[in-house]
Write an enzyme that holds these catalytic residues in place. Structure first.
Site, PDB file in Angstrom:
ATOM      1  N   SER A 171      51.181  45.591  39.016  1.00  0.00           N
ATOM      2  CA  SER A 171      51.343  44.224  39.467  1.00  0.00           C
ATOM      3  C   SER A 171      52.177  43.290  38.341  1.00  0.00           C
ATOM      4  O   SER A 171      52.427  43.700  37.259  1.00  0.00           O
ATOM      5  CB  SER A 171      49.743  43.437  39.018  1.00  0.00           C
ATOM      6  OG  SER A 171      49.868  41.894  39.017  1.00  0.00           O
TER       7      SER A 171
ATOM      8  N   THR B 179      54.081  40.219  47.513  1.00  0.00           N
ATOM      9  CA  THR B 179      52.809  39.635  47.895  1.00  0.00           C
ATOM     10  C   THR B 179      53.314  38.379  48.556  1.00  0.00           C
ATOM     11  O   THR B 179      53.815  37.497  47.674  1.00  0.00           O
ATOM     12  CB  THR B 179      51.929  39.684  46.899  1.00  0.00           C
ATOM     13  OG1 THR B 179      51.416  41.082  46.680  1.00  0.00           O
ATOM     14  CG2 THR B 179      50.616  39.065  47.007  1.00  0.00           C
TER      15      THR B 179
ATOM     16  N   HIS C 238      43.903  39.470  50.343  1.00  0.00           N
ATOM     17  CA  HIS C 238      43.961  39.558  48.940  1.00  0.00           C
ATOM     18  C   HIS C 238      42.615  39.575  48.356  1.00  0.00           C
ATOM     19  O   HIS C 238      42.104  39.059  47.341  1.00  0.00           O
ATOM     20  CB  HIS C 238      44.430  37.998  48.338  1.00  0.00           C
ATOM     21  CG  HIS C 238      45.319  38.178  47.151  1.00  0.00           C
ATOM     22  ND1 HIS C 238      46.784  37.930  47.044  1.00  0.00           N
ATOM     23  CD2 HIS C 238      44.936  38.124  45.760  1.00  0.00           C
ATOM     24  CE1 HIS C 238      47.048  38.260  45.939  1.00  0.00           C
ATOM     25  NE2 HIS C 238      46.000  38.512  45.322  1.00  0.00           N
TER      26      HIS C 238
ATOM     27  N   ARG D 231      40.238  36.352  47.920  1.00  0.00           N
ATOM     28  CA  ARG D 231      40.560  35.629  46.667  1.00  0.00           C
ATOM     29  C   ARG D 231      41.429  34.344  47.024  1.00  0.00           C
ATOM     30  O   ARG D 231      41.758  33.709  46.212  1.00  0.00           O
ATOM     31  CB  ARG D 231      41.085  36.356  45.737  1.00  0.00           C
ATOM     32  CG  ARG D 231      40.185  37.649  45.124  1.00  0.00           C
ATOM     33  CD  ARG D 231      40.911  38.668  44.239  1.00  0.00           C
ATOM     34  NE  ARG D 231      41.367  38.448  42.985  1.00  0.00           N
ATOM     35  CZ  ARG D 231      40.499  38.259  41.997  1.00  0.00           C
ATOM     36  NH1 ARG D 231      39.209  38.802  42.127  1.00  0.00           N
ATOM     37  NH2 ARG D 231      40.907  37.899  40.882  1.00  0.00           N
TER      38      ARG D 231
ATOM     39  N   GLY E  28      41.282  48.062  45.494  1.00  0.00           N
ATOM     40  CA  GLY E  28      41.437  47.070  44.506  1.00  0.00           C
ATOM     41  C   GLY E  28      40.252  47.100  43.373  1.00  0.00           C
ATOM     42  O   GLY E  28      40.386  47.852  42.401  1.00  0.00           O
TER      43      GLY E  28
HETATM   44  C1  FMN Z   1      41.136  41.246  39.531  1.00  0.00           C
HETATM   45  C2  FMN Z   1      42.051  41.197  40.801  1.00  0.00           C
HETATM   46  C3  FMN Z   1      43.364  40.979  40.619  1.00  0.00           C
HETATM   47  C4  FMN Z   1      44.355  40.891  41.484  1.00  0.00           C
HETATM   48  N1  FMN Z   1      45.586  40.710  41.317  1.00  0.00           N
HETATM   49  C5  FMN Z   1      46.533  40.960  42.083  1.00  0.00           C
HETATM   50  C6  FMN Z   1      48.157  40.871  41.927  1.00  0.00           C
HETATM   51  O1  FMN Z   1      48.459  40.511  40.766  1.00  0.00           O
HETATM   52  N2  FMN Z   1      48.868  40.909  42.943  1.00  0.00           N
HETATM   53  C7  FMN Z   1      48.395  41.192  44.467  1.00  0.00           C
HETATM   54  O2  FMN Z   1      49.281  41.383  45.119  1.00  0.00           O
HETATM   55  N3  FMN Z   1      47.113  41.416  44.333  1.00  0.00           N
HETATM   56  C8  FMN Z   1      46.162  41.175  43.701  1.00  0.00           C
HETATM   57  N4  FMN Z   1      44.914  41.461  43.872  1.00  0.00           N
HETATM   58  C9  FMN Z   1      44.493  41.761  45.237  1.00  0.00           C
HETATM   59  C10 FMN Z   1      44.385  43.444  45.344  1.00  0.00           C
HETATM   60  O3  FMN Z   1      45.913  43.884  45.363  1.00  0.00           O
HETATM   61  C11 FMN Z   1      43.907  43.887  46.803  1.00  0.00           C
HETATM   62  O4  FMN Z   1      44.527  43.034  47.892  1.00  0.00           O
HETATM   63  C12 FMN Z   1      42.301  43.409  46.766  1.00  0.00           C
HETATM   64  O5  FMN Z   1      41.739  43.561  45.678  1.00  0.00           O
HETATM   65  C13 FMN Z   1      41.607  44.229  47.879  1.00  0.00           C
HETATM   66  O6  FMN Z   1      40.327  44.095  48.008  1.00  0.00           O
HETATM   67  P1  FMN Z   1      39.275  44.846  47.421  1.00  0.00           P
HETATM   68  O7  FMN Z   1      39.495  44.543  45.943  1.00  0.00           O
HETATM   69  O8  FMN Z   1      37.985  44.484  48.101  1.00  0.00           O
HETATM   70  O9  FMN Z   1      39.456  46.273  47.598  1.00  0.00           O
HETATM   71  C14 FMN Z   1      44.050  41.368  42.930  1.00  0.00           C
HETATM   72  C15 FMN Z   1      42.629  41.578  43.116  1.00  0.00           C
HETATM   73  C16 FMN Z   1      41.648  41.514  41.988  1.00  0.00           C
HETATM   74  C17 FMN Z   1      40.206  41.906  42.632  1.00  0.00           C
END
Ligand code: FMN
Length: 394
Positions: free
Chosen positions: A106, A155, A275, A278, A329
């Site tokens: 990331s 992203t 995401h 989120r 993730g």
């Molecule tokens: C704690 C956390 C931090 C994340 N940070 C990023 C990030 O820095 N960049 C990004 O593109 N996605 C980020 N994501 C999204 C993940 O890349 C991914 O899309 C997502 O976690 C997928 O869903 P899942 O957690 O249910 O598998 C983050 C997700 C979580 C849970």
């Protein structure tokens, strides 16, 4: 604690890290409807059981962007991994690498590119956010290229950050956040010693290296909030596409029209993603969005997908819905928090075993053989036309 699934790792992570970190990982935006739908919609998809087909030889390998993946899984970009385990990005990258799958660093990792890339034999993937400071974007892309990163995951679903109610309650943000985090950490002495003290520096390594000054966790949300760029459009991405030598993947697509735009733009892949629930609460789950996107662009670029994947069965479901490769993730973050590299390694082994069972009992010997025919379409609500098809075909 007995560990036999990603669910167990979630419970173990909850016991291991202070609440502000657990809820930052576990939570989503607003009332968390999309977060819940991601996994609930996947769970509702009925796999089509087939029997007596001599399934003794399975091949889980797949090819993506000229790379061979031992299974169609990659670790998603997850910010702040280094707060969950000592130098967590290095540990997760090493586990992925030994398993033969990609790790995506990331932008907002603790460990900088230069610390993580050498821990891997295969080229690392790097994720970039669209930030106002284009000097930073150029700097970090140059460094990622110099470190031998192959694939850029760009992203685009964070032009503004979504509100995460849980973070305000847990101490990740909100009033007296620093004090609350400090007090919580004191109640988790094992974490405090291993990560809180010995896992330093706790800054955003990629950003510190550019700004020449440490960016503390306290600065993290403020810096991000000020730097996300709501003015972004496809045109702003052109210099990056021209600058980046390897494959470029657009992460955060939920609509077939946007997927078609990604093809026109010349992207090598997309990540169908909200995401992890989120960002905009109330949008479609990835599982629901995926089939229409696959209908629109399958074969024109690589389709990656994430959101709610908690088992090898979910990986098979996502592939049956149209994904070529699936990103993990939270599943890997829980395992990392619970048991570091060994946890992620074990999680990936569990996923592989679960995939093998699902493939054996759906009659798919290779990843290419996992198709929509691997699903009982009449009762899989992800295909709006499924019921109509079933009725039409008697
Ligand atoms: C704690 C956390 C931090 C994340 N940070 C990023 C990030 O820095 N960049 C990004 O593109 N996605 C980020 N994501 C999204 C993940 O890349 C991914 O899309 C997502 O976690 C997928 O869903 P899942 O957690 O249910 O598998 C983050 C997700 C979580 C849970």
């Amino acid at each position: 604690m007995i560990i036999s699934s990603a669910k167990d790792y979630r419970a173990a992570a909850k016991a291991k890290v202070p609440p502000f970190l657990f809820h930052y990982a576990d939570g989503g935006a607003y009332d968390e409807y999309t977060l819940r739908r991601n996994s609930e919609d996947l769970a509702q998809i009925a796999l089509r059981q087939r029997i007596l087909r001599n399934m003794s030889a399975l091949n889980l390998e797949t090819k993506l962007f000229n790379e061979t993946l031992a299974m169609p899984v990659a670790l998603a970009p997850v910010g702040l991994c280094g707060m969950y385990a000592r130098r967590g990005e290095v540990q997760a990258a090493s586990a992925a690498d030994k398993k033969g799958i990609p790790f995506t660093l990331s932008t907002v990792s603790l460990c900088p590119i230069e610390e993580v890339a050498p821990a891997m034999k295969r080229p690392m993937w790097f994720q970039l956010y669209v930030l106002r400071d284009r000097g930073f974007m150029r700097n970090v892309l140059e460094r990622a290229q110099a470190a031998g990163c192959s694939t850029l995951v760009f992203t685009v679903d964070m032009p503004v950050p979504g509100a995460r109610y849980r973070d305000a309650h847990s101490g990740m943000s909100g009033p007296n956040a620093a004090m609350r985090r400090y007090l919580q950490s004191a109640l988790y002495p094992q974490w405090a010693w291993d990560v809180g003290i010995n896992g330093r520096p706790h800054d955003l390594g990629n950003i510190s290296a550019y700004r020449g000054e440490p960016t503390k966790l306290e600065d993290y949300i403020g810096w991000l909030g000020n730097n996300f760029d709501p003015s972004i459009s496809w045109r702003d991405l052109e210099w990056i596409r021209d600058f980046w030598k390897g494959p470029m993947v657009i992460k955060g697509i939920l609509d077939p029209e946007d997927a078609r735009d990604a093809v026109r733009f010349g992207a090598d892949g997309i990540v169908v993603s909200n995401h992890g629930g989120r960002q905009l609460d109330g949008v479609l789950s990835s599982a629901r969005a995926l089939p229409a996107i696959a209908d629109a662009v399958k074969g024109d670029l690589a389709i990656l997908a994430d959101g709610g994947v908690r088992s090898g069965l979910d990986v098979v479901r996502m592939i049956a819905l149209g994904a070529d490769t699936v990103l993990l993730g939270r599943a890997f973050l829980y395992a990392l928090a619970a048991a570091g590299e060994a946890g992620v390694t074990n999680l990936l082994n569990l996923f592989e075993k679960e995939m093998r069972v699902a493939m054996t009992l759906t009659g798919a010997r290779t990843i290419a053989e996992i198709t929509r025919d691997s699903l009982v379409q009449a009762v899989s609500p992800m295909r709006p036309d499924a019921l109509a098809d079933a009725v039409a075909n008697g």
